[in-house]
Design a protein around this motif. Structure first.
Motif, PDB file in Angstrom:
ATOM      1  N   ASN A 117       0.826  -1.205   0.000  1.00 60.88           N
ATOM      2  CA  ASN A 117       0.000   0.000   0.000  1.00 60.88           C
ATOM      3  C   ASN A 117       0.858   1.252   0.000  1.00 60.88           C
ATOM      4  OD1 ASN A 117      -2.826   1.104   0.325  1.00 60.88           O
ATOM      5  ND2 ASN A 117      -1.857   2.024   2.101  1.00 60.88           N
ATOM      6  N   SER A 133      -6.241   8.693  -3.158  1.00 61.57           N
ATOM      7  CA  SER A 133      -5.503   8.233  -1.976  1.00 61.57           C
ATOM      8  C   SER A 133      -6.201   8.649  -0.689  1.00 61.57           C
ATOM      9  CB  SER A 133      -4.064   8.760  -2.001  1.00 61.57           C
ATOM     10  OG  SER A 133      -4.028  10.169  -1.890  1.00 61.57           O
ATOM     11  N   THR A 136      -9.116   6.141  -0.093  1.00 63.56           N
ATOM     12  CA  THR A 136      -8.588   4.878   0.430  1.00 63.56           C
ATOM     13  C   THR A 136      -8.094   5.032   1.859  1.00 63.56           C
ATOM     14  OG1 THR A 136      -7.895   4.265  -1.802  1.00 63.56           O
ATOM     15  CG2 THR A 136      -6.926   3.043   0.011  1.00 63.56           C
ATOM     16  N   SER A 171      -7.651  -1.608   1.481  1.00 65.34           N
ATOM     17  CA  SER A 171      -6.881  -0.466   1.009  1.00 65.34           C
ATOM     18  C   SER A 171      -6.118  -0.787  -0.266  1.00 65.34           C
ATOM     19  CB  SER A 171      -5.906  -0.018   2.107  1.00 65.34           C
ATOM     20  OG  SER A 171      -5.177   1.116   1.712  1.00 65.34           O
ATOM     21  N   MET A 174      -8.535  -1.153  -3.303  1.00 68.15           N
ATOM     22  CA  MET A 174      -9.031   0.123  -3.803  1.00 68.15           C
ATOM     23  C   MET A 174      -7.944   0.877  -4.569  1.00 68.15           C
ATOM     24  SD  MET A 174     -11.335   1.388  -0.551  1.00 68.15           S
ATOM     25  CE  MET A 174     -11.813   2.927  -1.327  1.00 68.15           C
ATOM     26  N   ASN A 175      -6.741   0.913  -4.010  1.00 63.34           N
ATOM     27  CA  ASN A 175      -5.658   1.625  -4.682  1.00 63.34           C
ATOM     28  C   ASN A 175      -5.311   0.985  -6.021  1.00 63.34           C
ATOM     29  OD1 ASN A 175      -5.279   3.672  -2.817  1.00 63.34           O
ATOM     30  ND2 ASN A 175      -3.781   2.536  -1.620  1.00 63.34           N
TER      31      ASN A 175
END
Length: 469
Positions: A117, A133, A136, A171, A174-175
């Motif tokens: 991440n 960002s 997230t 996280s 999603m990123n």
């Protein structure tokens, strides 16, 4: 690449972190004890270890390179995929943690996700993806501190790790989605020549980060070794509360490197960028330090009475972590402008050695206060070095305005360490008066700031103009 808008987006994550973490720690302090908090502190310490020792191509280098490519419209999914392969190549090193207690072993998947991440965020902010960002980051924090309260209610550190791992999965997912939408479907593709080239370039930063672990965390490690988890819990709690102001200011640091790199790639003047940033950050830092100390003392006394033993430690840690912020920001300009980074390895090694030496000498004699004094020593040495090196490499110049601000920094630090809170309001007036008398912020500076301000914040430029120019 708008630094003010991006700073606000980054600040939203910090604000969420502060609010949710405060609720988390209030509940934890009421229903748990410093020993349990000490285990949480160890997990946080492992995050720092991961960033310091397993992040072989530092995030600053990744962000800088991505920002340069983004400014020149040369970014490709192949380059992104090469950087994303780094955490998977590091995976075998995490097996070292199998020799540690069971809850630490359970944290291995989370730490891998944490590293992945971190690389993704470094890539995203280099491509001006601060909105994504922030989305997230806020989602992860809700899980990290909000849902994790369930584990505290059950006094279950294993459940705590599992909840954090769930947050890491969300996280990263999603990123990855956001990055793929930006550059196309990305697959981690190891390119050893590419990675080694950037590893070699970023080696001074990597080694400095590793050595900085000793200077930033050596006091915690020494406290845990000499005094046990109870005092580690008190010390770490004081450090966390003291770290809130620097976390808030850190939202600005997240913006400095990609912005400086972006505009450097477009040929903007280096010294003007660093000077204006230094002067603005100095004003913010003074105000944040002066306001934060009395607020922090009130919070600890009224909400966390079990941790009042660390009150004096809190004050020194806040000063050492927050007051040098304007000087520390120059480091990001040194990286962005591609100056030689090797001297920072010497500085980090010196700081790490000093903090271990002073901690071992002071903690047995004066307890956790010794660790806080160590951090003050390290912050002072680091600040002096960064000032000297940034001037020598023509990243920063010291005119009358900069000298005035550099003189104010230790004065404010000594004043706040003496802790006369009833005069804090007068100190704020004095700071504003100095800014106005020496014209630290000019009308030209305000015009530059106004150009970056969102429409709803245009009034800020008028306030700055009336108060400071």
């Amino acid at each position: 690449m708008n630094p003010i808008k991006n700073a606000l987006k980054s600040l939203s994550v910090t604000t969420t972190n502060v609010i949710i973490a405060l609720i988390f720690f209030i509940i934890t302090a009421k229903i748990s004890n410093p020993a349990f908090f000490g285990k949480v502190a160890i997990l946080q310490l492992l995050e720092v270890v991961t960033s310091a020792f397993f992040y072989f191509i530092p995030g600053q280098i990744i962000t800088r390179e991505i920002s340069y490519l983004y400014a020149r419209k040369e970014i490709t999914k192949e380059v992104v995929g090469k950087f994303l392969s780094l955490p998977f190549l590091v995976l075998p090193i995490f097996l070292i943690l199998l020799f540690f207690p069971d809850y630490v072993k359970l944290a291995i998947p989370y730490l891998l996700l944490y590293l992945l991440n971190s690389v993704m965020v470094a890539i995203m902010i280099g491509m001006d993806m601060f909105t994504e960002s922030a989305i997230t980051g806020n989602s992860f924090l809700v899980i990290r501190w909000g849902i994790a309260i369930i584990a505290v209610l059950y006094h279950n550190i294993y459940l705590f790790v599992e909840i954090w791992t769930l947050g890491g999965i969300l996280s990263v997912s999603m990123n990855y989605t956001f990055i793929s939408k930006k550059v196309g479907l990305v697959l981690p593709t190891p390119d050893f020549a590419f990675l080694f080239r950037h590893f070699r370039e970023g080696l001074p930063v990597y080694l400095s980060s590793s050595a900085s672990f000793l200077s930033s965390q050596g006091d915690r490690v020494t406290t845990a070794y000499l005094l046990g988890s109870y005092y580690l819990g008190i010390y770490q709690f004081s450090a966390l509360v003291a770290g809130v102001p620097s976390m808030i200011l850190g939202a600005l640091n997240n913006v400095l490197l990609p912005t400086a790199s972006f505009y450097k790639a477009l040929g903007k003047d280096e010294k003007k960028m660093s000077s204006l940033s230094f002067r603005l950050l100095s004003l913010l830092t003074f105000l944040v330090v002066i306001i934060s100390i009395p607020i922090g003392e009130i919070v600890i006394i009224h909400f966390f009475p079990n941790y009042k033993e660390g009150l004096d430690v809190f004050v020194l840690l806040l000063i050492s972590s927050t007051l040098p912020f304007p000087i520390g920001s120059l480091m990001y300009f040194i990286i962005a402008f591609k100056r030689n980074l090797r001297p920072f390895l010497i500085l980090s090694t010196l700081n790490g050695s000093l903090v271990l030496l002073t901690s071992y000498l002071l903690i047995p004699r004066i307890g956790i206060m010794g660790g806080a004094i160590s951090q003050v020593i390290v912050a002072t040495i680091s600040s002096l070095f960064i000032i000297f090196y940034s001037i020598r490499t023509s990243v920063f110049s010291t005119g009358r305005k900069e000298i005035v601000l550099l003189s104010l920094l230790p004065i404010v630090g000594i004043y706040e360490a003496m802790d006369p809170p009833f005069l804090d309001f007068l100190l704020i007036l004095l700071i504003l008066l100095v800014f106005k008398m020496f014209r630290i912020i000019t009308k030209e500076d305000v015009k530059i700031i106004e150009d970056f301000l969102p429409r709803g914040l245009k009034f800020v430029s008028k306030i700055l103009s009336k108060l400071l120019t």
